[in-house]
Design an enzyme around this catalytic site. Structure first.
Site, PDB file in Angstrom:
ATOM      1  N   LYS A 106      -1.231  -0.024  -7.467  1.00  0.00           N
ATOM      2  CA  LYS A 106      -0.952   1.408  -7.598  1.00  0.00           C
ATOM      3  C   LYS A 106       0.487   1.650  -8.021  1.00  0.00           C
ATOM      4  CE  LYS A 106      -1.405   1.229  -2.664  1.00  0.00           C
ATOM      5  NZ  LYS A 106      -2.565   1.010  -1.843  1.00  0.00           N
ATOM      6  N   LYS A 156      -1.367  -8.315 -11.386  1.00  0.00           N
ATOM      7  CA  LYS A 156      -2.529  -7.765 -10.666  1.00  0.00           C
ATOM      8  C   LYS A 156      -2.572  -6.243 -10.786  1.00  0.00           C
ATOM      9  CE  LYS A 156      -0.861  -6.503  -6.212  1.00  0.00           C
ATOM     10  NZ  LYS A 156      -1.347  -5.960  -5.003  1.00  0.00           N
ATOM     11  N   LYS A 160       9.797  -8.063  -5.040  1.00  0.00           N
ATOM     12  CA  LYS A 160      10.222  -6.670  -4.811  1.00  0.00           C
ATOM     13  C   LYS A 160      11.739  -6.565  -4.791  1.00  0.00           C
ATOM     14  CE  LYS A 160       6.075  -4.777  -2.852  1.00  0.00           C
ATOM     15  NZ  LYS A 160       5.336  -4.302  -1.705  1.00  0.00           N
TER      16      LYS A 160
HETATM   17  P1  ADP Z   1      -1.207  -2.295  -3.511  1.00  0.00           P
HETATM   18  O1  ADP Z   1      -0.819  -3.709  -3.841  1.00  0.00           O
HETATM   19  O2  ADP Z   1      -2.005  -1.646  -4.612  1.00  0.00           O
HETATM   20  O3  ADP Z   1      -0.045  -1.452  -3.026  1.00  0.00           O
HETATM   21  P2  ADP Z   1      -1.915  -2.721  -0.695  1.00  0.00           P
HETATM   22  O4  ADP Z   1      -0.682  -3.543  -0.575  1.00  0.00           O
HETATM   23  O5  ADP Z   1      -2.017  -1.484   0.126  1.00  0.00           O
HETATM   24  O6  ADP Z   1      -2.205  -2.381  -2.246  1.00  0.00           O
HETATM   25  O7  ADP Z   1      -3.154  -3.676  -0.407  1.00  0.00           O
HETATM   26  C1  ADP Z   1      -4.316  -3.356   0.316  1.00  0.00           C
HETATM   27  C2  ADP Z   1      -5.311  -4.500   0.203  1.00  0.00           C
HETATM   28  O8  ADP Z   1      -5.798  -4.618  -1.135  1.00  0.00           O
HETATM   29  C3  ADP Z   1      -4.687  -5.878   0.523  1.00  0.00           C
HETATM   30  O9  ADP Z   1      -5.629  -6.654   1.237  1.00  0.00           O
HETATM   31  C4  ADP Z   1      -4.438  -6.478  -0.829  1.00  0.00           C
HETATM   32  O10 ADP Z   1      -4.437  -7.901  -0.796  1.00  0.00           O
HETATM   33  C5  ADP Z   1      -5.618  -5.941  -1.624  1.00  0.00           C
HETATM   34  N1  ADP Z   1      -5.299  -5.863  -3.060  1.00  0.00           N
HETATM   35  C6  ADP Z   1      -4.296  -5.133  -3.629  1.00  0.00           C
HETATM   36  N2  ADP Z   1      -4.307  -5.261  -4.973  1.00  0.00           N
HETATM   37  C7  ADP Z   1      -5.346  -6.102  -5.274  1.00  0.00           C
HETATM   38  C8  ADP Z   1      -5.874  -6.628  -6.504  1.00  0.00           C
HETATM   39  N3  ADP Z   1      -5.359  -6.298  -7.676  1.00  0.00           N
HETATM   40  N4  ADP Z   1      -6.941  -7.466  -6.428  1.00  0.00           N
HETATM   41  C9  ADP Z   1      -7.493  -7.798  -5.233  1.00  0.00           C
HETATM   42  N5  ADP Z   1      -7.039  -7.336  -4.050  1.00  0.00           N
HETATM   43  C10 ADP Z   1      -5.977  -6.504  -4.050  1.00  0.00           C
END
Ligand code: ADP
Length: 328
Positions: free
Chosen positions: A196, A193, A112
């Protein structure tokens, strides 16, 4: 002793299938067996650029999307991080026992920080400390998350060990629990991965059928000539999604077609999109119903805070005592 489950999600109504398969599906399953705390982490969200006028709405939407996905406010404690000031207070105390070097080595921080060169704030660096405080405040022992959070969990264990060594046994070491699909890949770029923050990479649980069909149709499959029977990451990702949302028969049929070289990706994508649309339809409907009753969502948040607060206060009282904070 029963495990205490803790996990969190950043406030955006857009919960995607990566969040769902990596984490939320496990959260839902664990509600029957354990005390569960699920937290919308708004103080984490403000470490990235955001619109303050939008944050309250996004926070309520995140609660609604999680409830629509199956979290039950009667069985789980569903709450918003900023409602319980003990999170930030414990975070400050953990700041004082954490070497800066460890924070600088975190992969997510490095990624980041590289992306936003001119605006790296201290909150971004200290993000994993607040995460450790979130979990340990409730003496969480089981943390269902996606693979991207495994390093932060290892860090939280280290925080617990260090605090215990300095001030006496206080915190259990939380264990990471990976979901069935710990790393769902971006549809438009299988090298990263699904997230959002990457447009075109995700399908939100609350997306309209047309949006779902478009995203699946555009998914990257093979990028070069096929070598042997090894699936390319993009194709494997589509098969993973098929495994999660389609019937075993459908999966077998497409696997067979893949083996004998007769698979048509258009066909695979059409069936996957249809199955995603129908599997997500009840989530989309519940989400819309909840958003039409914002007072009910606020009630969920208030009740969650009422249940989280006494636990957080008791832990913090013990920590303050051990750290030598004056009580008058
Ligand atoms: P993002 O990365 O989309 O902003 P968050 O950080 O809010 O999402 O993550 C919420 C949960 O979803 C965490 O436990 C994270 O490890 C899981 N997570 C986020 N992206 C993925 C993905 N592509 N595959 C599996 N788990 C994920």
């Amino acid at each position: 002793m029963k495990d205490v489950v803790f996990s969190g999600i950043q406030p955006t109504g857009l919960i995607h299938v990566g969040n769902y398969l990596g984490a939320i599906r496990k959260w839902v399953a664990l509600q029957d067996r354990h005390p569960c705390y699920y937290c919308v982490v708004d103080y984490h969200a403000i470490t990235a650029p955001y619109d303050p006028a939008d944050l309250p709405r996004r926070t309520l939407e995140a609660v609604a999307a999680n409830v629509a996905a199956g979290l039950d406010p009667d069985r789980s404690v569903i709450f918003v991080q900023s409602q319980i000031p003990e999170h930030t207070e414990l975070c400050w105390i953990f700041n004082a026992v954490t070497p800066v070097g460890e924070l600088q080595r975190m992969t997510q921080y490095k990624d980041k920080a590289r992306q936003r060169r001119e605006s790296v704030n201290a909150g971004l660096l200290n993000y994993p400390i607040l995460q450790a405080a979130d979990i340990l405040l409730y003496r969480g022992t089981l943390v269902p998350v996606g693979e991207d959070q495994a390093q932060h969990l290892e860090f939280a264990r280290e925080v617990a060990r260090r605090f215990n060594a300095l001030y006496g046994e206080t915190f259990p070491e939380p264990q990471v629990m990976l979901g069935d699909f710990p790393r769902v890949l971006a549809l438009n770029d299988p090298a990263v991965k699904m997230s959002k923050s990457v447009p075109g990479s995700y399908i939100a649980l609350t997306d309209e059928p047309e949006t779902i069909r478009e995203a699946v149709a555009k998914a990257v499959t093979d990028t070069g000539p096929r070598t042997g029977n090894e699936m390319s990451p993009g194709v494997k990702n589509l098969f993973d999604l098929l495994g999660a949302f389609s019937s075993p028969d459908t999966v077998r049929r497409f696997q067979q077609a893949y083996q004998d070289g007769s698979l048509r990706y258009v066909e695979l994508k059409r069936v996957l999109a249809d199955d995603l649309v129908s599997a997500l339809e009840p989530v989309r409907r519940r989400y819309r119903e909840l958003l039409a009753r914002p007072d009910d969502i606020r009630d969920i948040v208030r009740n969650g805070a009422d249940r989280a607060r006494p636990v957080a206060r008791a832990t913090l009282a013990e920590v303050r005592e051990k750290v030598g904070i004056l009580r008058v």
